[in-house]
Motif scaffolding. Structure first.
Motif, PDB file in Angstrom:
ATOM      1  N   SER A  31       4.402  -4.052 -10.357  1.00  0.00           N
ATOM      2  CA  SER A  31       3.720  -5.341 -10.176  1.00  0.00           C
ATOM      3  C   SER A  31       2.512  -5.482 -11.098  1.00  0.00           C
ATOM      4  N   ALA A  32       2.073  -4.414 -11.728  1.00  0.00           N
ATOM      5  CA  ALA A  32       0.914  -4.466 -12.629  1.00  0.00           C
ATOM      6  C   ALA A  32       1.250  -5.071 -13.979  1.00  0.00           C
ATOM      7  N   LYS A  33       2.512  -5.214 -14.294  1.00  0.00           N
ATOM      8  CA  LYS A  33       2.922  -5.635 -15.639  1.00  0.00           C
ATOM      9  C   LYS A  33       2.359  -6.985 -16.051  1.00  0.00           C
ATOM     10  N   ASP A  34       2.135  -7.880 -15.123  1.00  0.00           N
ATOM     11  CA  ASP A  34       1.636  -9.208 -15.456  1.00  0.00           C
ATOM     12  C   ASP A  34       0.129  -9.365 -15.264  1.00  0.00           C
ATOM     13  N   GLU A  35      -0.532  -8.295 -14.870  1.00  0.00           N
ATOM     14  CA  GLU A  35      -1.979  -8.363 -14.621  1.00  0.00           C
ATOM     15  C   GLU A  35      -2.731  -8.340 -15.948  1.00  0.00           C
ATOM     16  N   THR A  36      -3.621  -9.299 -16.162  1.00  0.00           N
ATOM     17  CA  THR A  36      -4.354  -9.382 -17.432  1.00  0.00           C
ATOM     18  C   THR A  36      -5.756  -8.803 -17.353  1.00  0.00           C
ATOM     19  N   GLU A  37      -6.334  -8.703 -16.160  1.00  0.00           N
ATOM     20  CA  GLU A  37      -7.683  -8.175 -16.007  1.00  0.00           C
ATOM     21  C   GLU A  37      -7.590  -6.649 -15.920  1.00  0.00           C
ATOM     22  N   PRO A  38      -8.246  -5.904 -16.830  1.00  0.00           N
ATOM     23  CA  PRO A  38      -8.076  -4.446 -16.904  1.00  0.00           C
ATOM     24  C   PRO A  38      -8.353  -3.680 -15.610  1.00  0.00           C
ATOM     25  N   LEU A  39      -9.404  -4.025 -14.894  1.00  0.00           N
ATOM     26  CA  LEU A  39      -9.703  -3.282 -13.669  1.00  0.00           C
ATOM     27  C   LEU A  39      -8.665  -3.541 -12.583  1.00  0.00           C
ATOM     28  N   LEU A  40      -8.229  -4.786 -12.477  1.00  0.00           N
ATOM     29  CA  LEU A  40      -7.180  -5.097 -11.503  1.00  0.00           C
ATOM     30  C   LEU A  40      -5.860  -4.466 -11.925  1.00  0.00           C
ATOM     31  N   TRP A  41      -5.582  -4.427 -13.235  1.00  0.00           N
ATOM     32  CA  TRP A  41      -4.366  -3.767 -13.727  1.00  0.00           C
ATOM     33  C   TRP A  41      -4.371  -2.307 -13.291  1.00  0.00           C
ATOM     34  N   TYR A  42      -5.501  -1.614 -13.477  1.00  0.00           N
ATOM     35  CA  TYR A  42      -5.588  -0.200 -13.102  1.00  0.00           C
ATOM     36  C   TYR A  42      -5.352  -0.024 -11.600  1.00  0.00           C
ATOM     37  N   ALA A  43      -5.983  -0.869 -10.806  1.00  0.00           N
ATOM     38  CA  ALA A  43      -5.814  -0.772  -9.351  1.00  0.00           C
ATOM     39  C   ALA A  43      -4.369  -1.035  -8.940  1.00  0.00           C
ATOM     40  N   ARG A  44      -3.728  -2.031  -9.560  1.00  0.00           N
ATOM     41  CA  ARG A  44      -2.316  -2.339  -9.247  1.00  0.00           C
ATOM     42  C   ARG A  44      -1.374  -1.253  -9.753  1.00  0.00           C
ATOM     43  N   ARG A  45      -1.703  -0.665 -10.898  1.00  0.00           N
ATOM     44  CA  ARG A  45      -0.819   0.320 -11.535  1.00  0.00           C
ATOM     45  C   ARG A  45      -0.920   1.703 -10.902  1.00  0.00           C
ATOM     46  N   PHE A  46      -2.134   2.101 -10.494  1.00  0.00           N
ATOM     47  CA  PHE A  46      -2.333   3.452  -9.990  1.00  0.00           C
ATOM     48  C   PHE A  46      -2.829   3.520  -8.546  1.00  0.00           C
ATOM     49  N   MET A  47      -3.960   2.916  -8.266  1.00  0.00           N
ATOM     50  CA  MET A  47      -4.614   3.132  -6.979  1.00  0.00           C
ATOM     51  C   MET A  47      -3.769   2.667  -5.789  1.00  0.00           C
ATOM     52  N   TYR A  48      -3.408   1.395  -5.777  1.00  0.00           N
ATOM     53  CA  TYR A  48      -2.664   0.827  -4.654  1.00  0.00           C
ATOM     54  C   TYR A  48      -1.299   1.500  -4.472  1.00  0.00           C
ATOM     55  N   PRO A  49      -0.483   1.638  -5.523  1.00  0.00           N
ATOM     56  CA  PRO A  49       0.827   2.280  -5.328  1.00  0.00           C
ATOM     57  C   PRO A  49       0.717   3.738  -4.890  1.00  0.00           C
ATOM     58  N   ASP A  50      -0.224   4.468  -5.481  1.00  0.00           N
ATOM     59  CA  ASP A  50      -0.359   5.884  -5.140  1.00  0.00           C
ATOM     60  C   ASP A  50      -0.743   6.054  -3.678  1.00  0.00           C
ATOM     61  N   CYS A  51      -1.660   5.226  -3.196  1.00  0.00           N
ATOM     62  CA  CYS A  51      -2.080   5.323  -1.795  1.00  0.00           C
ATOM     63  C   CYS A  51      -0.967   4.907  -0.834  1.00  0.00           C
ATOM     64  N   LEU A  52      -0.342   3.778  -1.100  1.00  0.00           N
ATOM     65  CA  LEU A  52       0.658   3.270  -0.161  1.00  0.00           C
ATOM     66  C   LEU A  52       1.947   4.079  -0.117  1.00  0.00           C
ATOM     67  N   ALA A  53       2.360   4.602  -1.251  1.00  0.00           N
ATOM     68  CA  ALA A  53       3.675   5.241  -1.333  1.00  0.00           C
ATOM     69  C   ALA A  53       3.801   6.513  -0.498  1.00  0.00           C
ATOM     70  N   CYS A  54       2.702   7.213  -0.268  1.00  0.00           N
ATOM     71  CA  CYS A  54       2.810   8.498   0.442  1.00  0.00           C
ATOM     72  C   CYS A  54       1.977   8.546   1.723  1.00  0.00           C
ATOM     73  N   THR A  55       1.614   7.376   2.261  1.00  0.00           N
ATOM     74  CA  THR A  55       0.731   7.342   3.421  1.00  0.00           C
ATOM     75  C   THR A  55       1.367   6.588   4.576  1.00  0.00           C
ATOM     76  N   THR A  56       1.189   7.134   5.768  1.00  0.00           N
ATOM     77  CA  THR A  56       1.530   6.438   7.002  1.00  0.00           C
ATOM     78  C   THR A  56       0.254   6.320   7.819  1.00  0.00           C
ATOM     79  N   GLY A  57       0.289   5.520   8.852  1.00  0.00           N
ATOM     80  CA  GLY A  57      -0.880   5.357   9.703  1.00  0.00           C
ATOM     81  C   GLY A  57      -1.226   3.895   9.854  1.00  0.00           C
ATOM     82  N   GLU A  58      -2.485   3.643  10.235  1.00  0.00           N
ATOM     83  CA  GLU A  58      -2.918   2.275  10.500  1.00  0.00           C
ATOM     84  C   GLU A  58      -4.274   1.999   9.878  1.00  0.00           C
ATOM     85  N   LEU A  59      -4.449   0.746   9.470  1.00  0.00           N
ATOM     86  CA  LEU A  59      -5.723   0.208   8.994  1.00  0.00           C
ATOM     87  C   LEU A  59      -5.988  -1.063   9.766  1.00  0.00           C
ATOM     88  N   ASN A  60      -7.109  -1.131  10.439  1.00  0.00           N
ATOM     89  CA  ASN A  60      -7.425  -2.312  11.261  1.00  0.00           C
ATOM     90  C   ASN A  60      -6.302  -2.639  12.242  1.00  0.00           C
TER      91      ASN A  60
END
Length: 116
Positions: A31-60
């Motif tokens: 989903s990061a492929k169309d992101e033009t803002e560098p910081l959001l691209w990094y978050a979409r490319r690495f942070m969000y997928p890495d956290c979600l892909a291997c985590t279970t549990g609850e937030l709020n």
């Protein structure tokens, strides 16, 4: 596995990567492929997928699997930093590799080859 609890806001269980979670990570990263803002691209490319892909549990009170990118970006920084650290501790092969600096490249060139 590593468990994180954050001030009643979250209870997260970070698991060792499986083939299935690796595939989920790749799908989320795409989903990061169309992101033009560098910081959001990094978050979409690495942070969000890495956290979600291997985590279970609850937030709020909501399952982690239902967390949107926009919701992820609104989480407290202290939580996302701890979460990412746990992900890369449990799955070090997922940690992004930063390019070497010019000094590091020059040092490698100057070092004699190892005999091995």
């Amino acid at each position: 596995m590593k468990t994180l609890e954050f001030s009643g806001l979250a209870r997260l269980e970070v698991h060792a990567a499986t083939t299935k979670s690796g595939m989920k990570r790749g799908q989320l990263s795409a989903s990061a492929k169309d992101e033009t803002e560098p910081l959001l691209w990094y978050a979409r490319r690495f942070m969000y997928p890495d956290c979600l892909a291997c985590t279970t549990g609850e937030l709020n009170g909501k399952p982690v699997a239902e967390l949107t990118f926009e919701e992820y970006m609104e989480l407290p920084d202290q939580l996302t930093e701890a979460w990412l650290a746990a992900v890369y501790e449990v799955n070090p092969h997922w940690a992004p590799k930063l390019p070497e600096s010019n000094a590091e490249q020059e040092e490698k060139k100057a070092s004699p080859p190892s005999s091995g």
